[in-house]
Design an enzyme around this catalytic site. Structure first.
Site, PDB file in Angstrom:
ATOM      1  N   ASP A  96      13.669  39.750  48.613  1.00  0.00           N
ATOM      2  CA  ASP A  96      14.156  39.613  49.983  1.00  0.00           C
ATOM      3  C   ASP A  96      13.360  38.546  50.729  1.00  0.00           C
ATOM      4  O   ASP A  96      12.253  38.170  50.330  1.00  0.00           O
ATOM      5  CB  ASP A  96      14.099  40.947  50.725  1.00  0.00           C
ATOM      6  CG  ASP A  96      12.689  41.535  50.807  1.00  0.00           C
ATOM      7  OD1 ASP A  96      11.909  41.333  49.856  1.00  0.00           O
ATOM      8  OD2 ASP A  96      12.389  42.194  51.822  1.00  0.00           O
ATOM      9  N   GLU A 160      10.375  44.134  50.507  1.00  0.00           N
ATOM     10  CA  GLU A 160       8.969  43.875  50.819  1.00  0.00           C
ATOM     11  C   GLU A 160       8.805  43.389  52.249  1.00  0.00           C
ATOM     12  O   GLU A 160       7.773  43.655  52.886  1.00  0.00           O
ATOM     13  CB  GLU A 160       8.403  42.840  49.840  1.00  0.00           C
ATOM     14  CG  GLU A 160       6.872  42.698  49.876  1.00  0.00           C
ATOM     15  CD  GLU A 160       6.346  41.769  50.951  1.00  0.00           C
ATOM     16  OE1 GLU A 160       5.139  41.845  51.261  1.00  0.00           O
ATOM     17  OE2 GLU A 160       7.143  40.972  51.510  1.00  0.00           O
TER      18      GLU A 160
END
Length: 460
Positions: A96, A160
């Site tokens: 991400d 994350e």
């Protein structure tokens, strides 16, 4: 058809790509897959996970795609080492990225454009570049018949950039068996070029390797009072009580706390820039003298200044709904960061700063980490970097923020920030993180690929 597949089809009849070619293409392709994490579950990493898994499968691996929620996908694969008795090593990176507004950028942030010798786009530094290096390296090992000594567990995670609940935390809680045998791990935020200047004006290249992280302490402050009309005297005003507490937190000067890691970091950074330091000298008082010492280190002090103290920064305020109405409650958000061993001090200080009128609690917390800097693994990281940049200085640092290493530490995995890049003086690594016009030099990707190859095939 998934991003990159059209180009893959056209390459079937072209000469075979090398790892140098693939690392650039994979970085560009991954950037084009928009995995913006807006928080609160608003992200979809699945297309990027499928892209990674397909290329690992082409290398003869058996990657698992593991979803924690629809679209929130992680990839885990294991590469067998030549020594079954050796402990396994975890190599992890997140899929991400933080959002990006195209209106602010010179190029579209999800174009993955290669221009002026650089790959542009969100994730070029944080951290689709590193994901691409790992995938390209795994494929190169398969092509050339090489293998590391230790088993390598690859983990490409979701979430994350938010809480890690859909990524590393999910993997640790639900799939811990996939990391069996892993004793150490490497990931982002370390081993990049930091250009420093000595007191004599000489330029030196540092490579800070992350050997620890401050713990996260994201707080919610709440003040309660008596609601009423804005025109009336009201000594029980929740907004006033909250504002006073937030001001006290903002103005508080946290004391210096030198951990074994920060002591090693200060000593080695100082030596690299030619400043004599003796933290054990009888006349050295950290509370009195450390800030002046850091100033003497020049620009290199930025590697250290945020990690010698706890911190608590006000970041959010929420109160009221109309200007002439005194609300009955008000709240604030605080981003706290805590050094190893300083957790009790942090809590006691927050109790004192908030006072009787304001309560506080954790929205999210994670542990502080500290990894050995005199270990064979750290020595192997240093050796791999110096093999490809012999005039550089490799130094340990504590990271001011956090990574997925916090979650994996719950499995007993010791983590390091090691995602090598050789960067020119024109690029400010720190400013590129979550910044506008994020980009990575093609040469830096190829440098990182070689350093990772050397480290992963030589580490004992």
């Amino acid at each position: 058809m998934r991003p990159g597949n059209e180009a893959d089809e056209g390459r079937r009849h072209a000469p075979l790509e090398t790892a140098d070619d693939e690392v650039v293409r994979f970085t560009s392709d991954l950037i084009r897959i928009d995995t913006s994490n807006r928080g609160g579950g608003d992200c979809r990493e699945r297309p990027a996970a499928e892209y990674v898994a397909e290329r690992l499968a082409d290398a003869g691996l058996e990657p698992l795609i593991l979803e924690s929620a629809p679209g929130r996908a992680n990839v885990v694969a294991r590469i067998s080492g030549t020594d079954p008795a050796a402990p396994a090593l975890l190599v992890h990176g997140h899929l991400d990225v933080v959002p990006a507004d195209p209106a602010d950028w010179s190029v579209h942030p999800f174009s993955g454009e290669v221009r002026d010798g650089m790959v542009w786009g969100r994730g070029a530094i944080d951290m689709k570049n590193a994901d691409a290096m790992v995938v390209a390296l795994a494929r190169d090992w398969a092509r050339t018949g090489r293998a590391p000594r230790r088993d390598i567990v690859l983990a490409f995670t979701a979430d994350e950039e938010d809480s890690a609940a859909h990524g590393a935390d999910f993997l640790v809680r639900r799939h811990a068996d996939l990391f069996e045998g892993c004793t150490e791990g490497i990931s982002e935020s370390g081993a990049y070029t930091f250009h420093a200047t000595t007191p004599g004006g000489e330029r030196v290249r540092l490579y800070p390797v992350g050997a620890g992280e401050r713990g996260s302490a994201w707080l919610k402050l709440t003040a309660r009072g008596t609601a009423g009309h804005g025109s009336k005297v009201n000594p029980d005003n929740a907004v006033g009580a909250l504002a006073a507490a937030v001001a006290r937190i903002h103005e508080h000067r946290w004391p210096v706390r030198l951990t074994p890691l920060t002591r090693a970091a200060i000593t080695e950074v100082a030596a690299a820039v030619g400043v004599k330091v003796d933290l054990d000298a009888p006349d050295f008082d950290p509370q009195r003298d450390l800030d002046a010492l850091l100033e003497r280190l020049g620009t290199a002090s930025s590697l250290l200044a945020s990690t010698v103290r706890n911190s608590a920064n006000p970041t959010m305020l929420d109160a009221g709904y109309k200007v002439n109405v005194i609300p009955g409650s008000a709240s604030a958000g605080i981003d706290g960061r805590v050094l190893p061993g300083a957790e009790d001090e942090f809590r006691t200080t927050l109790d004192a700063l908030t006072g009787d009128r304001v309560s506080w609690g954790y929205r999210h917390s994670s542990p502080a980490l500290m990894s050995p800097v005199h270990s064979p693994t750290f020595a192997a990281m240093r050796s791999a970097l110096l093999a490809h940049d012999p005039e550089a200085h490799v130094v340990p640092v504590c990271m001011s923020g956090g990574t997925d290493a916090k979650q994996f530490s719950e499995l007993g995995i010791v983590g390091y920030g090691f995602s090598p890049l050789r960067l020119p003086t024109s690029l400010d690594y720190g400013a590129l993180f979550h910044g506008v016009d994020e980009r990575v030099p093609v040469d830096a990707l190829r440098f990182g690929l070689r350093v990772l190859d050397r480290f992963l095939t030589t580490v004992e």
